[in-house]
Design a protein around this motif. Structure first.
Motif, short mmCIF file in Angstrom:
data_model
loop_
_atom_site.label_atom_id
_atom_site.label_comp_id
_atom_site.label_asym_id
_atom_site.label_seq_id
_atom_site.Cartn_x
_atom_site.Cartn_y
_atom_site.Cartn_z
N ILE A 50 59.30 89.57 -44.13
CA ILE A 50 59.26 89.41 -42.82
C ILE A 50 60.06 90.54 -41.88
O ILE A 50 60.09 90.86 -40.91
N ILE A 51 61.48 90.59 -42.61
CA ILE A 51 62.57 91.75 -42.06
C ILE A 51 61.65 93.16 -41.73
O ILE A 51 61.90 93.78 -40.61
N ILE A 75 60.20 86.67 -33.52
CA ILE A 75 59.54 87.11 -34.91
C ILE A 75 58.38 86.79 -35.07
O ILE A 75 57.45 87.28 -35.34
N LEU A 76 58.34 85.28 -34.92
CA LEU A 76 56.87 84.52 -35.20
C LEU A 76 56.00 85.29 -34.45
O LEU A 76 54.74 85.50 -34.45
N GLN A 77 56.22 85.49 -32.99
CA GLN A 77 55.31 86.00 -31.98
C GLN A 77 55.03 87.47 -32.57
O GLN A 77 53.56 87.79 -32.11
N LYS A 78 55.93 88.19 -32.94
CA LYS A 78 55.59 89.70 -33.08
C LYS A 78 54.72 89.73 -34.28
O LYS A 78 53.86 90.48 -34.77
N ILE A 128 69.06 86.69 -40.72
CA ILE A 128 69.28 84.97 -40.79
C ILE A 128 68.12 84.52 -40.28
O ILE A 128 67.50 83.38 -40.84
N SER A 129 67.38 84.78 -39.20
CA SER A 129 66.26 84.15 -38.59
C SER A 129 65.13 84.30 -39.66
O SER A 129 64.28 83.52 -39.55
N SER A 130 64.91 85.40 -40.23
CA SER A 130 63.76 85.90 -41.27
C SER A 130 64.06 84.62 -42.26
O SER A 130 62.99 84.08 -42.79
N MET A 131 65.25 84.45 -42.90
CA MET A 131 65.46 83.72 -44.07
C MET A 131 65.13 82.13 -43.49
O MET A 131 64.77 81.33 -44.31
#
Length: 422
Positions: A229-230, A289-292, A249-252
Motif C-alpha cells: 500500500i505504501i 490512500i483508499l481513494q487513490k 501508519i495509515s497504511s498499516m
C-alpha cells in the motif's frame, strides 16, 4: 510363315520332367505371345536381337528414364496399348499386375521371373543410418526424461484434500492468476517523482513498521500488504517528509482492517508514534490512500507466494520457515530490490537462499521449479542480493529486523552464517 513360341512341357504327376526339379510359379502367357520367335521383339516392324537377361534389364532402365511411359516387356505384346484406340482400356487388378511372367531367353541364360507391376530394384537391403539411430535414441531418452521429471514432482497438496480451507481443487488456478496479476500491482521507480523523500527514508519507515508489527503481534500478511500500500500510494501522489510516517501508519491501519480478525485501534497507533499525529489526521490520510488506490487491496504480495513455495519445500521445519521470512523481509526492506524484482521472484529467491544457508539439499528441486516457474539459474542473482543483506544485517543502522530474527521465538536465524552462492 508364322511360328509360335515353344512352350516348355508342364510337369505331371509328381511334378518332375525327365528328372528335373519342379519349378515354382512357372507360367507361360500364351495369350500374350505374337508370331515372333521366343525371346525376340519387334521394334519398328523389324525383328531385333534376342532378349537376354542383361538386355532386358537395360530396356527396363531406359523405359523408366522415359518419364513413366509404358514399358514393353520383352517377348510380350502390350494388348492394352494395341487396343487403346479400339476399345476402352480394361481395369487392371492388383492381382494381375503382380503376376510373375517368365521371359524366355537363350539356352545359356537362366529363366528369371519378372514382376510386371513393380520396377526392377537392386538387391541392396535397407540400412539404418547413424543419424536415424541417434534420433530414435534421443526421442526415447527425451520420453524417459519427461516421465522421470513427472515422477520427481511431488503432489504435496494430496494431504489437504479433505481440508476445505486449502481449496486444493482451485489452488493451481489461483496461483496462475496471482502470477498474471502481480505485474499489474507492481510499481515502477517512483523516487524521481518524490522531491522531498528518498529510498533511505523509505527503508527507515519500513524498519520502524517491522517493530510496530511485532509489538502488535500482527499476521505476516498484514506487514506485506502494508508495504504494498505504501509503495503504490507513493507512486501516485507526492508527499512531504513530514507526512511519510503518517502514510506508513495509515497504511498499516488499512492492512490490519483487511487482514486481522482483531485490528488495533487508531489510538494505539497514535501512542506508538509518540503522538506525532492525531487520530483525525490518521483517518484523513487513510481515506486519501483508499481513494487513490480505488479501494483495490486484494493484491498478490510476496507473502502469498511465500506460503505456497515454503509448502513446496516438502515438510519444512520451523528454522526453515523463519529463515525464509527473514530473507524475504530483507528484500522488501530494500527499495531497489522491491522495484527490480516481482513478488514471486523475491519469494522464490528467499526459499532458495534459505536452502543454501541451512544447507538443505537439494537446494532446488523439480517440485519447486514446477510450482514457482523459476529455475535455479533465474533465482541466483536475486538470491545473492538477499544473502548480501543477510551478511550486512548485523552492522546496518536498521536494527529492528535483525533484532526480531535474533529472538528465540524466531530461531535466531539472523545469527546463522550467510550462504555463499556462486
Amino acid at each position: 510363315m508364322d511360328t509360335q513360341a515353344v512352350v516348355p512341357p508342364q510337369p505331371r504327376g509328381n511334378g518332375k520332367v525327365h528328372g528335373e526339379a519342379p519349378r515354382r510359379n512357372q507360367r507361360v502367357a500364351l495369350e500374350d505371345r505374337t508370331n515372333f520367335e521366343a525371346g525376340q521383339v519387334e521394334i519398328e516392324g523389324k525383328i531385333t536381337r534376342r532378349i537376354t537377361r542383361s538386355f532386358h534389364a537395360q530396356l527396363l532402365a531406359n523405359a523408366q528414364k522415359n518419364n513413366g511411359n509404358p514399358v514393353l516387356v520383352p517377348g510380350v505384346v502390350d494388348k492394352a496399348a494395341k487396343n487403346r484406340n479400339d476399345a476402352p482400356a480394361k481395369k487392371v487388378t492388383k492381382k494381375a499386375a503382380d503376376e510373375d511372367v517368365n521371359v524366355v531367353s537363350s539356352d545359356e541364360e537362366k529363366e528369371k521371373p519378372v514382376n510386371r507391376g513393380k520396377p526392377v530394384q537392386g538387391s541392396r537391403k535397407e540400412v539404418k543410418t547413424l543419424t536415424s539411430i541417434l534420433t530414435a535414441r534421443s526421442k526415447a531418452m527425451a520420453c524417459g526424461d519427461t516421465n522421470k521429471l513427472k515422477e520427481q514432482i511431488v503432489d504435496f497438496d494430496a494431504a489437504d484434500v479433505n481440508d476445505e480451507l486449502a481449496v486444493v481443487e482451485y489452488v493451481d488456478e489461483l496461483y496462475k492468476f496471482y502470477k498474471l496479476e502481480e505485474d499489474d500491482c507492481r510499481v515502477g521507480d517512483y523516487m524521481d517523482t518524490q522531491p522531498d523523500i528518498n529510498s533511505k527514508m523509505r527503508s527507515i519507515l519500513i524498519d520502524w513498521l517491522i517493530d510496530v508489527h511485532r509489538k502488535f503481534e500482527l499476521m505476516p500478511e498484514t506487514f506485506y500488504l502494508t508495504v504494498n500500500i505504501i509503495d503504490r500510494f507513493l507512486s501516485r501522489r507526492m508527499v512531504t517528509r513530514r507526512e511519510l510516517q503518517l502514510v506508513g501508519i495509515s497504511s498499516m491501519v488499512i492492512a490490519s482492517k483487511y487482514e486481522e480478525v482483531w485490528a488495533p485501534q487508531v489510538n494505539d497507533f497514535v501512542c506508538l508514534s509518540d503522538y506525532a499525529y492525531t487520530g483525525n489526521q490518521i483517518r484523513v490520510m487513510e481515506k486519501a490512500i483508499l481513494q487513490k488506490l480505488e479501494w483495490y487491496l486484494t493484491v498478490p504480495t510476496p507473502y502469498v507466494f511465500l506460503a505456497r513455495y515454503i509448502k513446496a519445500s516438502i515438510s519444512p521445519d520451523d528454522e526453515m520457515k523463519n529463515m525464509v521470512y527473514f530473507l524475504a523481509e530483507l528484500g522488501v526492506l530494500d527499495y531497489q530490490t522491491t522495484i527490480r524484482h516481482s513478488p514471486s521472484m523475491i519469494a522464490a529467491a528467499a526459499v532458495y537462499a534459505a536452502h543454501c544457508t541451512l544447507n538443505k539439499r537439494p537446494f532446488w528441486t523439480e517440485t519447486l521449479k514446477h510450482h514457482t516457474g523459476y529455475s535455479e539459474e533465474q533465482l541466483r542473482e536475486c538470491a545473492k542480493v538477499l544473502v548480501g543483506f543477510h551478511s550486512k544485517a548485523g552492522e546496518s543502522d536498521l536494527k529492528a529486523l535483525f533484532k526480531k530474527y535474533t529472538k528465540p521465538e524466531y530461531g535466531a536465524v539472523a545469527r546463522r552464517t550467510p550462504a555463499k552462492i556462486c
